[in-house]
Design an enzyme around this catalytic site. Structure first.
Site, PDB file in Angstrom:
ATOM      1  CG  ASP A 357      -6.800   2.848  -4.021  1.00  0.00           C
ATOM      2  OD1 ASP A 357      -5.915   3.089  -4.851  1.00  0.00           O
ATOM      3  OD2 ASP A 357      -6.613   2.821  -2.789  1.00  0.00           O
ATOM      4  CD  GLU A 394      -4.112   0.565  -7.467  1.00  0.00           C
ATOM      5  OE1 GLU A 394      -3.108   1.235  -7.714  1.00  0.00           O
ATOM      6  OE2 GLU A 394      -4.785   0.745  -6.435  1.00  0.00           O
TER       7      GLU A 394
END
Lengths: 714, 106
Positions: A357, A394
Site C-alpha cells: 500500500d 501501489e
C-alpha cells in the site's frame, strides 16, 4: 564416538543464571527480535536506541493487571538491544509487553512514556481484540497484548504455488466482507474459515490468486465519525491502520477468542493452495495506527519514536500517508523490521506475494525525499527468503509522489497500473483520443514496462479504492454522504458514466447499455497482456450505492451479497468464461512484450487493424481498436494461437475486414458483448464459426473476440 | 472445571475421557497417556469429549501429537464434542484428520 557425546554435560546456556523479579532468567540471545521459544523458556529481545531503561511486563490470559515486571539488568543489554531469556513460563497463557523509560522531548524526537505498556513490534499474536468492533476499555492498562503464536502447524507438505506472474488472475477481496453478509450461508461469517467455505466458488470462477485486503492486526474502531443519515458509528473497515505487523487479525478468525487465529489463517492458506489459488497480502508499511502527536501510544512511538517515524525538524510527524504519520522505512532498523516481517509471512504462512500500500513511501529517505536506489526496495527485491514471492507496488503515495512506470523495480517489482485503469475507463465511455493509448495498455503497457515485461503491469479497472464496476457504469459522480464528510472524501476523477440515469433505474435501454459496458470492461481486462485483477463482487454486479470510498462502511455496501450469484448468473458466467478464455490462449498472457515482428510464424506477434485489415486508425477521433495477437507456440502444427480482439466505442456498429487466414483456418466467435444474453461468450472449444469469414460486424459500444485455427470447434 | 483424563484399552481400541479444560497446563497429562501407548497396539483412539469445556491451542496440539504418535493408520474418533470445542477443531481444519461423532453413535 557416541559414548563421548553422552558424557558431555548439558549445555551451559539452557538454564537460569539469576532471578529477575523472582523469575529464573539469564541474559538473552539478541536475535531474533521478538519472543521466541527456547528449551525451557522464552527468549525476549527488543530494540530501543534511546531508552534509558527497559522492563519486560508479564501478563496472564484472563487477568487485566500484570503479574510481574522484570527490569532488564544492565548486562542484559548490548548496544540498543535488550534481551532476556525467562524460564518456566506457560506460553499458552502468557501475555507480555514492554515498559520503556527515557526522555519525553518531542523536539528531539523522543516520546518515551513509562506509564505505558508497549506492544512488541514483533508480536506474532495480539490478544485483546478478538471481537470485531470492540473498543478498548478506557482503563485497560494494555489493550493489544503480545503473545506467542504456535509455530508447529501441520502443513501436510504445502508450499507456495510459484505460478508464473503472467498466468495470474488476481481477485481482490476483504476477509470480512467476503462472507459477512447473511446470504453467505457459511458457518462462521466474516472469517478466514468462512473464506475457506467459498473456495469452490473461487475455483469455479477460475481465479488463481486471492489478494486479501489488510489482515495484520488493526484497529477498526479508530473512526470517530458517524453516518449523518442514520447516526450509526463508522469504523475503519478496510484496515489500512496496522497495530501489529506480525499478527493476523484476531477478529477475522472465529477461533480468535481461543487464541487460534494463527491456525485458522494457516488452514485457509493451505486449503487455497490445495485449490491452486495463491494468496497475496495487501501490506501497509507506510504508516501505523499510532497517528500523529495526538494519537495513541501503542508500540513504536514509545519504544523509539525517532527511529520508527519520519519526523520534521520540529519533531512533528511527516504525513506522506495521509493518515497522520509515516513509517521511517529506509532507516536501517526499520528496513530490517520490514524484511523480517515479510519473511515471517512468507516462511510461517506460506504467503505467495505482497501488494504494498502506498509503496512510493517505501522509496523515500528519512526526511521524505525520494531515493534513486532505495535500500529497502532493493533488499526486498533480492531477499533470499522472499525470492519466490510476488512483489506489487501501489506506486504512489499521499505526498504527491507518483511512480507508475518508474518505481524502483530491480526487475522484480510489479505495479498497480493506474494508467491502465484510467485509459480503459475513458475509452469505454467514449472519450476521444484514447484509441492509441488503449492499444498500448492492451499490450501490457510497453511504454511503461518495456524493460520489465508485461507482468510488471497489474491491470485493473476497479479496486477496493473507488467505484465497483457496476457503480462505474451507473454513476457520474461519487455519493459518499454516508461517510460523514459531506461527500468531500474520495476521488473526484472517476472517468465514470451513468449512461443516462444517475444510480438505479428501470429504464431497459440504460440497463442494456450498462450490462454491455460492464462486459466490455471485463473482456478487455481479461484479454490484456499483463496481470488482470478483479475486484471481488464485480463478477456479480456488486454495488456500493455510488460510494467510491467505503473505507468506513461495515454494511451491506461492502459485504458480498451472495444472492447476486443467482440474480446475476449471466454476468458471473460471462466472467467465468472470460477467465477461461484467457487461460486457454497463451497469446493473451505473454511473458515478454509483443513487438510486432513475425518471428517465422503466420503473423506478427501483434498486428493492428481497423475497418480495413492492416489499417488501424490512430487519429484523435478514432474510437476503434482492433488487434490480432498471435503466438506461434513451439512451432508444431497445433501450437499456433491466434486471437482477434476488437473494441468499438462508437455509437454505431462497424463492419470489420478481417486479416486473411492461412489455408484451412477458420474464424470462430469467442465473445461478442453485443450479442443477446446467453450468447455473448462461449465455452473454450465450443465457439461458433463466424458466418462471413472475411468481414465481422461489431456492434456499437461493444467488444468482439474471435479465435482462429485449423481445428474445428469442440 | 479441573482437567481430568481417564483411559481404557481393549482390543486395540484406546478410549480416553477428557474432562474440564485441555490447555497447556493439562496438556502434559494427556501427552503422557498417549506417549505411554506401545507402538502399533492401538488402531482406534476414541476420545469422549462431552465434558471437555475448553480446548486451547496447546490442547489442539495434543490431538495432533496423538495422531502423529499413533500413526496415520490409527483412526481418531471424537465423541460428543461440545459445539464450542468442535468449532475450534473444525475452523482450524483439524476435523479433516479425525472422525466426529455424536454420543449415540459410539
Amino acid at each position: 564416538m557416541t559414548g563421548t557425546l553422552d558424557q558431555l554435560p548439558d549445555r551451559l546456556d539452557d538454564g537460569a543464571t539469576q532471578f529477575v523479579s523472582g523469575y529464573p532468567a539469564r541474559p538473552g540471545r539478541l536475535l531474533p527480535f521478538g519472543a521466541t521459544r527456547v528449551p525451557g523458556g522464552v527468549n525476549f529481545s527488543v530494540y530501543s536506541n534511546n531508552a534509558t531503561a527497559m522492563a519486560l511486563v508479564l501478563f496472564e490470559r484472563g487477568r487485566r493487571d500484570p503479574v510481574a515486571e522484570l527490569p532488564f539488568p544492565p548486562d542484559f543489554r548490548v548496544g540498543g538491544v535488550f534481551a532476556m531469556t525467562v524460564f518456566g513460563l506457560d506460553t499458552d497463557r502468557l501475555r507480555y509487553g514492554y515498559r520503556a523509560d527515557g526522555e519525553f522531548h518531542p523536539e528531539a524526537g523522543d516520546r518515551f512514556d513509562r506509564t505505558r505498556v508497549l506492544t512488541d513490534p514483533y508480536a506474532t499474536v495480539l490478544a485483546g481484540h478478538e471481537e470485531w468492533g470492540t473498543r478498548t476499555a478506557a482503563d485497560d492498562p494494555y489493550p493489544y497484548r503480545a503473545a506467542l503464536a504456535p509455530d508447529d502447524f501441520d502443513w501436510e507438505g504445502d508450499t507456495p504455488l510459484r505460478l508464473a506472474r503472467e498466468d495470474l488472475v488476481i481477485y481482490e477481496t476483504h476477509v470480512r466482507g467476503f462472507t459477512r453478509h447473511p446470504s453467505s450461508g457459511v458457518a462462521a461469517p466474516g472469517t478466514y474459515a468462512g473464506l475457506v467455505e467459498k473456495i469452490p466458488y473461487l475455483r469455479e470462477l477460475g481465479v488463481n490468486c486471492v489478494e486479501l485486503m489488510p489482515v495484520f492486526e488493526f484497529d477498526e474502531t479508530d473512526n470517530m465519525r458517524t453516518d449523518p443519515r442514520t447516526g450509526r458509528q463508522l469504523v475503519n473497515y478496510w484496515g489500512y491502520n496496522t497495530v501489529g505487523f506480525f499478527a493476523p487479525k484476531a477478529s477475522y478468525a472465529v477461533t480468535g477468542r481461543h487464541g487460534m487465529q494463527v491456525d485458522e489463517f494457516k488452514n485457509m492458506v493451505k486449503r487455497l493452495h490445495r485449490a491452486g489459488i495463491e494468496v497475496m497480502l495487501d501490506v501497509v508499511f507506510n504508516h501505523t495506527a499510532e497517528g500523529n502527536e495526538l494519537g495513541p501510544t501503542i508500540s513504536f512511538r514509545g519504544l523509539d519514536n525517532r527511529t520508527y517515524y519520519m519526523l520534521t525538524p520540529e519533531g512533528y510527524y511527516y504525513n506522506f500517508s495521509g493518515t497522520g504519520n509515516t513509517l521511517n522505512c529506509n532507516h536501517p532498523v526499520v528496513r530490517g523490521f520490514i524484511v523480517d516481517c515479510l519473511r515471517h509471512w512468507a516462511a510461517e504462512y506460506h504467503i505467495d506475494g505482497f501488494r504494498f500500500d502506498l509503496a512510493a513511501i517505501l522509496g523515500r529517505d528519512q526526511h521524505g525525499a525520494p531515493l534513486a536506489n532505495p535500500p529497502l526496495l532493493e533488499a526486498l527485491a533480492h531477499d533470499p527468503v522472499l525470492r519466490d514471492c510476488k512483489l506489487v507496488a501501489e506506486a504512489w503515495d499521499a505526498g504527491g509522489l507518483y511512480q507508475v512506470g518508474s518505481f524502483p523495480d530491480y526487475c522484480r517489482w510489479s505495479e498497480w497500473n493506474g494508467r491502465y485503469r484510467d485509459t480503459v475507463r475513458r475509452f469505454v465511455k467514449g472519450d476521444p483520443g484514447m484509441a492509441g493509448d488503449l492499444a498500448t495498455r492492451l499490450l501490457g503497457s510497453p511504454d511503461l514496462y518495456g524493460r520489465r515485461g508485461p507482468a510488471a503491469s497489474i491491470n485493473f479497472v476497479t479496486a477496493h479504492d473507488g467505484f465497483t464496476l457496476r457503480d462505474l457504469v451507473s454513476y457520474n459522480d461519487k455519493h459518499n454522504e454516508a461517510n460523514g464528510e459531506d461527500n468531500r472524501d474520495g476521488d473526484n476523477g472517476n472517468h465514470s458514466w451513468n449512461h443516462g440515469v444517475e444510480g438505479p433505474t428501470a429504464d431497459p435501454d440504460v440497463l442494456r447499455l450498462r450490462a454491455r459496458q460492464t462486459r466490455n470492461v471485463l473482456l478487455l481486462l481479461l484479454t490484456s497482456q499483463g496481470v488482470p485483477m478483479l475486484l471481488s463482487g464485480d463478477e456479480v454486479g456488486r454495488t456500493q450505492s455510488g460510494n467510491n470510498n467505503t473505507y468506513c462502511q461495515d454494511t451491506e455496501d461492502n459485504w458480498f451479497d451472495w444472492s447476486l450469484v443467482d440474480t446475476e448468473a449471466d454476468l458471473l458466467e460471462f466472467t467465468r468464461l472470460a477467465v477461461a478464455l484467457r487461460a486457454a490462449h497463451p497469446a493473451l498472457r505473454r511473458a515478454r512484450h509483443a513487438d510486432g515482428r513475425a518471428d517465422g510464424g503466420f503473423f506478427p506477434d501483434v498486428s493492428w487493424h481497423g475497418t480495413r485489415a492492416w489499417t488501424p486508425d490512430w487519429s484523435e477521433h478514432s474510437r476503434l481498436v482492433a488487434a490480432l495477437l498471435y503466438d506461434r507456440g513451439d512451432g508444431g502444427a497445433d501450437g499456433h494461437d491466434c486471437v482477434y480482439l476488437a473494441a468499438n466505442a462508437y455509437w454505431e456498429p462497424l463492419e470489420l475486414e478481417l486479416p486473411s487466414l492461412p489455408e484451412g483456418w477458420t474464424w470462430r466467435v469467442a465473445a461478442d458483448t453485443f450479442a443477446d444474453a446467453g450468447h455473448r461468450i462461449h465455452e473454450v472449444g465450443r465457439e461458433p464459426e463466424l458466418g462471413d469469414q472475411e468481414w465481422a460486424r461489431i456492434g456499437p459500444q461493444s467488444v468482439l473476440v474471435l479465435v482462429a485455427g485449423s481445428g474445428g470447434a469442440g | 472445571m479441573a482437567f481430568d483424563v481417564t483411559t481404557h484399552a481393549e482390543d486395540g481400541v484406546l478410549t480416553v475421557r477428557l474432562t474440564g479444560e485441555l490447555d497447556s497446563r493439562a496438556a502434559h497429562r494427556f501427552n503422557e497417556v498417549i506417549g505411554a501407548v506401545p507402538g502399533g497396539t492401538v488402531n482406534r483412539l476414541v476420545l469422549h469429549l462431552a465434558e471437555l469445556v475448553y480446548l486451547s491451542s496447546a490442547g489442539l496440539r495434543c490431538l495432533v501429537f496423538a495422531q502423529q504418535k499413533l500413526g496415520r493408520g490409527t483412526e481418531i474418533v471424537l465423541v460428543g464434542t461440545r459445539p464450542e470445542v468442535a468449532e475450534t477443531i473444525t475452523m482450524t481444519g483439524f476435523d479433516r484428520s479425525v472422525t466426529m461423532q455424536d454420543p449415540v453413535d459410539s
